[in-house]
Motif scaffolding. Structure first.
Motif, PDB file in Angstrom:
ATOM      1  N   TYR A 210      66.667 -62.782   4.048  1.00  0.00           N
ATOM      2  CA  TYR A 210      67.108 -61.704   3.144  1.00  0.00           C
ATOM      3  C   TYR A 210      66.182 -60.496   3.265  1.00  0.00           C
ATOM      4  O   TYR A 210      65.009 -60.646   3.647  1.00  0.00           O
ATOM      5  CB  TYR A 210      67.058 -62.196   1.685  1.00  0.00           C
ATOM      6  N   GLY A 211      66.708 -59.319   2.884  1.00  0.00           N
ATOM      7  CA  GLY A 211      65.864 -58.131   2.800  1.00  0.00           C
ATOM      8  C   GLY A 211      64.941 -58.270   1.592  1.00  0.00           C
ATOM      9  O   GLY A 211      65.360 -58.759   0.541  1.00  0.00           O
ATOM     10  N   ILE A 212      63.687 -57.847   1.763  1.00  0.00           N
ATOM     11  CA  ILE A 212      62.762 -57.892   0.620  1.00  0.00           C
ATOM     12  C   ILE A 212      63.301 -56.939  -0.450  1.00  0.00           C
ATOM     13  O   ILE A 212      63.613 -55.780  -0.142  1.00  0.00           O
ATOM     14  CB  ILE A 212      61.332 -57.484   1.053  1.00  0.00           C
ATOM     15  N   PRO A 213      63.453 -57.407  -1.698  1.00  0.00           N
ATOM     16  CA  PRO A 213      64.066 -56.553  -2.727  1.00  0.00           C
ATOM     17  C   PRO A 213      63.281 -55.253  -2.934  1.00  0.00           C
ATOM     18  O   PRO A 213      62.060 -55.233  -2.786  1.00  0.00           O
ATOM     19  CB  PRO A 213      64.014 -57.412  -3.994  1.00  0.00           C
ATOM     20  N   GLU A 214      64.042 -54.227  -3.315  1.00  0.00           N
ATOM     21  CA  GLU A 214      63.423 -52.904  -3.514  1.00  0.00           C
ATOM     22  C   GLU A 214      62.352 -52.966  -4.612  1.00  0.00           C
ATOM     23  O   GLU A 214      61.278 -52.410  -4.495  1.00  0.00           O
ATOM     24  CB  GLU A 214      64.546 -51.937  -3.911  1.00  0.00           C
ATOM     25  N   HIS A 215      62.684 -53.651  -5.698  1.00  0.00           N
ATOM     26  CA  HIS A 215      61.715 -53.785  -6.804  1.00  0.00           C
ATOM     27  C   HIS A 215      61.626 -55.230  -7.255  1.00  0.00           C
ATOM     28  O   HIS A 215      62.650 -55.934  -7.298  1.00  0.00           O
ATOM     29  CB  HIS A 215      62.115 -52.927  -8.000  1.00  0.00           C
ATOM     30  N   ILE A 216      60.416 -55.636  -7.603  1.00  0.00           N
ATOM     31  CA  ILE A 216      60.196 -57.004  -8.101  1.00  0.00           C
ATOM     32  C   ILE A 216      59.298 -56.913  -9.335  1.00  0.00           C
ATOM     33  O   ILE A 216      58.285 -56.208  -9.326  1.00  0.00           O
ATOM     34  CB  ILE A 216      59.487 -57.887  -7.041  1.00  0.00           C
ATOM     35  N   VAL A 217      59.701 -57.594 -10.391  1.00  0.00           N
ATOM     36  CA  VAL A 217      58.834 -57.689 -11.568  1.00  0.00           C
ATOM     37  C   VAL A 217      58.625 -59.159 -11.878  1.00  0.00           C
ATOM     38  O   VAL A 217      59.586 -59.935 -11.919  1.00  0.00           O
ATOM     39  CB  VAL A 217      59.457 -57.012 -12.811  1.00  0.00           C
ATOM     40  N   ALA A 218      57.371 -59.543 -12.064  1.00  0.00           N
ATOM     41  CA  ALA A 218      57.066 -60.918 -12.478  1.00  0.00           C
ATOM     42  C   ALA A 218      56.656 -60.881 -13.947  1.00  0.00           C
ATOM     43  O   ALA A 218      56.176 -59.841 -14.431  1.00  0.00           O
ATOM     44  CB  ALA A 218      55.954 -61.488 -11.632  1.00  0.00           C
ATOM     45  N   PHE A 272      57.208 -68.774 -16.369  1.00  0.00           N
ATOM     46  CA  PHE A 272      56.875 -67.784 -15.343  1.00  0.00           C
ATOM     47  C   PHE A 272      58.225 -67.288 -14.827  1.00  0.00           C
ATOM     48  O   PHE A 272      59.072 -68.095 -14.436  1.00  0.00           O
ATOM     49  CB  PHE A 272      56.118 -68.435 -14.187  1.00  0.00           C
ATOM     50  N   LEU A 273      58.412 -65.957 -14.822  1.00  0.00           N
ATOM     51  CA  LEU A 273      59.727 -65.426 -14.434  1.00  0.00           C
ATOM     52  C   LEU A 273      59.581 -64.355 -13.358  1.00  0.00           C
ATOM     53  O   LEU A 273      58.519 -63.750 -13.213  1.00  0.00           O
ATOM     54  CB  LEU A 273      60.422 -64.781 -15.640  1.00  0.00           C
ATOM     55  N   GLU A 274      60.685 -64.110 -12.649  1.00  0.00           N
ATOM     56  CA  GLU A 274      60.685 -62.984 -11.708  1.00  0.00           C
ATOM     57  C   GLU A 274      62.101 -62.403 -11.627  1.00  0.00           C
ATOM     58  O   GLU A 274      63.098 -63.134 -11.718  1.00  0.00           O
ATOM     59  CB  GLU A 274      60.212 -63.426 -10.333  1.00  0.00           C
ATOM     60  N   PHE A 275      62.137 -61.080 -11.475  1.00  0.00           N
ATOM     61  CA  PHE A 275      63.414 -60.355 -11.375  1.00  0.00           C
ATOM     62  C   PHE A 275      63.403 -59.533 -10.097  1.00  0.00           C
ATOM     63  O   PHE A 275      62.391 -58.900  -9.775  1.00  0.00           O
ATOM     64  CB  PHE A 275      63.575 -59.419 -12.580  1.00  0.00           C
ATOM     65  N   HIS A 276      64.490 -59.548  -9.360  1.00  0.00           N
ATOM     66  CA  HIS A 276      64.607 -58.768  -8.113  1.00  0.00           C
ATOM     67  C   HIS A 276      65.749 -57.761  -8.247  1.00  0.00           C
ATOM     68  O   HIS A 276      66.811 -58.130  -8.750  1.00  0.00           O
ATOM     69  CB  HIS A 276      64.959 -59.690  -6.928  1.00  0.00           C
ATOM     70  N   GLY A 277      65.571 -56.540  -7.744  1.00  0.00           N
ATOM     71  CA  GLY A 277      66.690 -55.597  -7.756  1.00  0.00           C
ATOM     72  C   GLY A 277      66.239 -54.171  -7.606  1.00  0.00           C
ATOM     73  O   GLY A 277      65.122 -53.903  -7.144  1.00  0.00           O
ATOM     74  N   ASN A 278      67.117 -53.234  -8.012  1.00  0.00           N
ATOM     75  CA  ASN A 278      66.690 -51.837  -7.994  1.00  0.00           C
ATOM     76  C   ASN A 278      66.053 -51.511  -9.347  1.00  0.00           C
ATOM     77  O   ASN A 278      66.210 -52.254 -10.317  1.00  0.00           O
ATOM     78  CB  ASN A 278      67.850 -50.894  -7.655  1.00  0.00           C
ATOM     79  N   GLU A 279      65.328 -50.391  -9.387  1.00  0.00           N
ATOM     80  CA  GLU A 279      64.450 -50.165 -10.537  1.00  0.00           C
ATOM     81  C   GLU A 279      65.188 -50.131 -11.878  1.00  0.00           C
ATOM     82  O   GLU A 279      64.793 -50.802 -12.824  1.00  0.00           O
ATOM     83  CB  GLU A 279      63.638 -48.882 -10.335  1.00  0.00           C
ATOM     84  N   SER A 280      66.322 -49.381 -11.922  1.00  0.00           N
ATOM     85  CA  SER A 280      66.969 -49.218 -13.232  1.00  0.00           C
ATOM     86  C   SER A 280      67.615 -50.524 -13.700  1.00  0.00           C
ATOM     87  O   SER A 280      67.432 -50.949 -14.851  1.00  0.00           O
ATOM     88  CB  SER A 280      68.005 -48.090 -13.174  1.00  0.00           C
ATOM     89  N   GLY A 281      68.328 -51.210 -12.781  1.00  0.00           N
ATOM     90  CA  GLY A 281      68.976 -52.464 -13.151  1.00  0.00           C
ATOM     91  C   GLY A 281      67.958 -53.494 -13.603  1.00  0.00           C
ATOM     92  O   GLY A 281      68.155 -54.243 -14.561  1.00  0.00           O
ATOM     93  N   LEU A 282      66.848 -53.467 -12.891  1.00  0.00           N
ATOM     94  CA  LEU A 282      65.819 -54.451 -13.167  1.00  0.00           C
ATOM     95  C   LEU A 282      65.172 -54.247 -14.549  1.00  0.00           C
ATOM     96  O   LEU A 282      64.898 -55.209 -15.272  1.00  0.00           O
ATOM     97  CB  LEU A 282      64.792 -54.287 -12.054  1.00  0.00           C
ATOM     98  N   GLN A 283      64.977 -52.974 -14.923  1.00  0.00           N
ATOM     99  CA  GLN A 283      64.409 -52.700 -16.250  1.00  0.00           C
ATOM    100  C   GLN A 283      65.346 -53.228 -17.337  1.00  0.00           C
ATOM    101  O   GLN A 283      64.905 -53.780 -18.344  1.00  0.00           O
ATOM    102  CB  GLN A 283      64.164 -51.189 -16.442  1.00  0.00           C
ATOM    103  N   GLU A 284      66.660 -53.058 -17.106  1.00  0.00           N
ATOM    104  CA  GLU A 284      67.641 -53.558 -18.088  1.00  0.00           C
ATOM    105  C   GLU A 284      67.588 -55.081 -18.176  1.00  0.00           C
ATOM    106  O   GLU A 284      67.576 -55.657 -19.260  1.00  0.00           O
ATOM    107  CB  GLU A 284      69.053 -53.124 -17.682  1.00  0.00           C
ATOM    108  N   ASP A 285      67.542 -55.749 -17.012  1.00  0.00           N
ATOM    109  CA  ASP A 285      67.474 -57.221 -16.997  1.00  0.00           C
ATOM    110  C   ASP A 285      66.229 -57.709 -17.735  1.00  0.00           C
ATOM    111  O   ASP A 285      66.274 -58.674 -18.502  1.00  0.00           O
ATOM    112  CB  ASP A 285      67.425 -57.754 -15.556  1.00  0.00           C
ATOM    113  N   LEU A 286      65.132 -57.012 -17.467  1.00  0.00           N
ATOM    114  CA  LEU A 286      63.857 -57.414 -18.065  1.00  0.00           C
ATOM    115  C   LEU A 286      63.917 -57.262 -19.587  1.00  0.00           C
ATOM    116  O   LEU A 286      63.543 -58.173 -20.345  1.00  0.00           O
ATOM    117  CB  LEU A 286      62.746 -56.534 -17.479  1.00  0.00           C
ATOM    118  N   ALA A 287      64.437 -56.102 -20.036  1.00  0.00           N
ATOM    119  CA  ALA A 287      64.494 -55.840 -21.490  1.00  0.00           C
ATOM    120  C   ALA A 287      65.426 -56.842 -22.180  1.00  0.00           C
ATOM    121  O   ALA A 287      65.099 -57.382 -23.250  1.00  0.00           O
ATOM    122  CB  ALA A 287      64.987 -54.408 -21.715  1.00  0.00           C
ATOM    123  N   PHE A 288      66.563 -57.114 -21.544  1.00  0.00           N
ATOM    124  CA  PHE A 288      67.531 -58.049 -22.136  1.00  0.00           C
ATOM    125  C   PHE A 288      66.918 -59.466 -22.204  1.00  0.00           C
ATOM    126  O   PHE A 288      67.006 -60.157 -23.232  1.00  0.00           O
ATOM    127  CB  PHE A 288      68.815 -58.048 -21.284  1.00  0.00           C
TER     128      PHE A 288
END
Ligand SMILES: Cc1cc2nc3c(=O)[nH]c(=O)nc-3n(C[C@H](O)[C@H](O)[C@H](O)COP(=O)(O)OP(=O)(O)OC[C@H]3O[C@@H](n4cnc5c(N)ncnc54)[C@H](O)[C@@H]3O)c2cc1C
Length: 461
Positions: A210-218, A272-288
């Motif tokens: 897979y392509g390395i995701p644009e943004h990753i938040v742990a 321990f969690l991690e989210f992969h995606g683009n910056e805006s979508g990822l912020q929404e996933d994280l907040a939710f």
């Protein structure tokens, strides 16, 4: 064995065949409590032709053969209980081709997952399956391994497009093709993946990357109780948030992490969690996700975007088993590995936690809870018969609980010899179908005998 060595020597070089005691000893065990047993010799093939030759010789002299990656499996998979030849694939460790455009990579079986990811990084790609050990891709395919990212990307079976396999009689087949989907014939990839060296030796694998995701938040979140943490995971999954990793670690295990990795994480049930995606979508996933976790009593939430900080967090989680091993020198590790339907997860983990407390043996609970898969890890004193008996009874109880709820005795580690006693209860008459498949592909029972199915009475250890 003398004749076998002589026959092998007609095509293999002298240094590809070893009967050295230290080498044999290194191939007599896995990383757990299982009884050890020595191979007579260890061979180191360099090519598919070498493996074919080994299988032809083994067939001629009716010698058992055990394939070996790096020996990190956890249920005695690589222990040669009938001795014979161990095939160590460490010299077949070439990355043969990176097909960037197709998101595919072709490798030899001795390539390790860290070796592959180091190379793929140069292309902005990564391979997803990450068991806690730096295992080989051959071993990972043979155990249908999975890891922390399985909740998003799937298990080994989902990543393998094709394998080259040397069968028991030395013939060579391919199990798949390079297309993303196929409706052609029986699903041989599915059959050979997870076959634990009992049906054939893998000599090449074509894997999806897979392509390395644009943004990753742990992130790390703590909860007042195990129930709160597990229920939070269930709610996150129900909400359809495309989480990339969600791992549960109980308080006792966080304590081990802190000691081993020099962290100071709160000693509480933790996700321990991690989210992969683009910056805006990822912020929404994280907040939710944060909101959901707070509804379930989350009392501490910490997120990391910085690469080094994220790596530190995941290294700490990945090193957990080694943290226990390091702290309990002289003891052996036993791991339960059940997986259950997600609706049964909270009660299953609570049940295992209560039974673990009654045991009074050091250990903890951790798991890839996004997949309904968790481990009770216990450190046992193999000299203490009573303790070993209690630990085995505990394992049995946890398995039985999972099977009664539609689960499986092993979510990822596989059967080896440790989970063999539960096969009839889990599969019923389907176990006879599996036994017949083994008999059809390996009629003389030379490939990793004593594992997965019993062909004759001598296989019953
Ligand atoms: C600390 C720790 C953490 C772990 N965490 C996880 C985890 O999160 N998820 C998980 O799935 N597992 C985990 N494991 C278990 C283990 O790492 C996996 O089962 C892994 O896939 C084994 O790979 P290996 O290269 O060590 O194979 P080995 O242990 O050497 O072999 C495993 C099996 O594969 C067969 N085999 C090996 N190579 C070949 C080949 N070329 N052809 C045919 N058969 C072959 C062997 O005969 C054996 O049956 C963990 C183990 C440890 C020690």
């Amino acid at each position: 064995m003398k004749q076998v060595i002589q026959a092998l020597g007609t095509k293999l070089a002298h240094d590809q065949i070893s009967d050295n005691d230290t080498v044999r000893e290194l191939h007599s065990k896995d990383e757990t409590y299982q009884q050890t047993s020595l191979p007579d010799i260890v061979v180191f093939p360099k090519s598919t032709e070498d493996v074919t030759h080994i299988m032809e010789v083994a067939q001629k002299y009716q010698t058992p053969v055990t394939p070996f990656g790096v020996g990190t499996s956890l249920e005695g998979h690589v222990i040669p209980y009938k001795n014979g030849i161990t095939i160590d694939f460490s010299l077949m460790n070439q990355i043969l081709e990176i097909k960037e455009g197709d998101l595919l990579v072709r490798v030899q079986p001795g390539v390790t997952r860290e070796q592959l990811n180091k190379e793929l990084k140069k292309y902005g790609l990564f391979f997803t399956v990450d068991p806690g050990a730096n295992a080989t891709l051959g071993g990972m395919a043979a155990t249908n391994a999975s890891g922390t990212t399985t909740v998003k990307y799937g298990v080994m079976r989902d990543q393998v497009r094709d394998m080259e396999v040397v069968l028991a009689d030395g013939s060579v087949i391919h199990t798949g093709n390079l297309a993303a989907k196929s409706a052609s014939g029986y699903h041989l990839n599915g059959l050979f993946i997870g076959s634990e060296g009992t049906l054939g030796c893998f000599t090449e694998l074509t894997l999806q990357v897979y392509g390395i995701p644009e943004h990753i938040v742990a992130a790390r979140a703590t909860f007042p109780s195990l129930t709160n943490a597990i229920e939070a995971v269930t709610s996150i999954l129900h909400a359809g948030i495309p989480i990339a990793r969600v791992e549960f670690v109980d308080g006792a295990s966080v304590e081990q992490i802190n000691k081993f990795s020099e962290t100071d994480y709160p000693v509480k049930p933790t996700l321990f969690l991690e989210f992969h995606g683009n910056e805006s979508g990822l912020q929404e996933d994280l907040a939710f996700s944060k909101e959901i976790m707070q509804d379930h009593g989350c009392d501490h939430f910490n997120s990391e975007t910085d690469n080094a900080a994220r790596n530190r967090l995941w290294d700490a989680r990945h090193n957990l088993a080694y943290a226990y091993i390091h702290d309990y020198v002289g003891k052996k590790m036993m791991l339960t590995d059940v997986a259950v339907p997600i609706s049964e997860l909270a009660n299953s983990v609570i049940y295992a936690g209560e039974e673990l407390k009654k045991l009074a043996i050091p250990g903890g609970i951790l798991g890839h809870v996004g997949d309904g898969n968790f481990h009770s890890l216990i450190m046992i004193d193999m000299e203490n018969e009573e303790e070993v008996k209690k630990a085995k009874q505990f394992n049995e109880k946890v398995v039985q609980y999972a099977l009664e709820r539609g689960g499986t005795c092993t979510g990822e580690h596989g059967i080896g010899v440790g989970k063999k006693p539960y096969q009839r209860a889990e599969h019923g008459a389907a176990l006879d179908v599996m036994t017949n498949i083994k008999k059809a592909l390996d009629p003389n029972n030379i490939l990793n005998p004593t594992k997965i199915v019993d062909i004759d009475n001598e296989d019953k250890l």
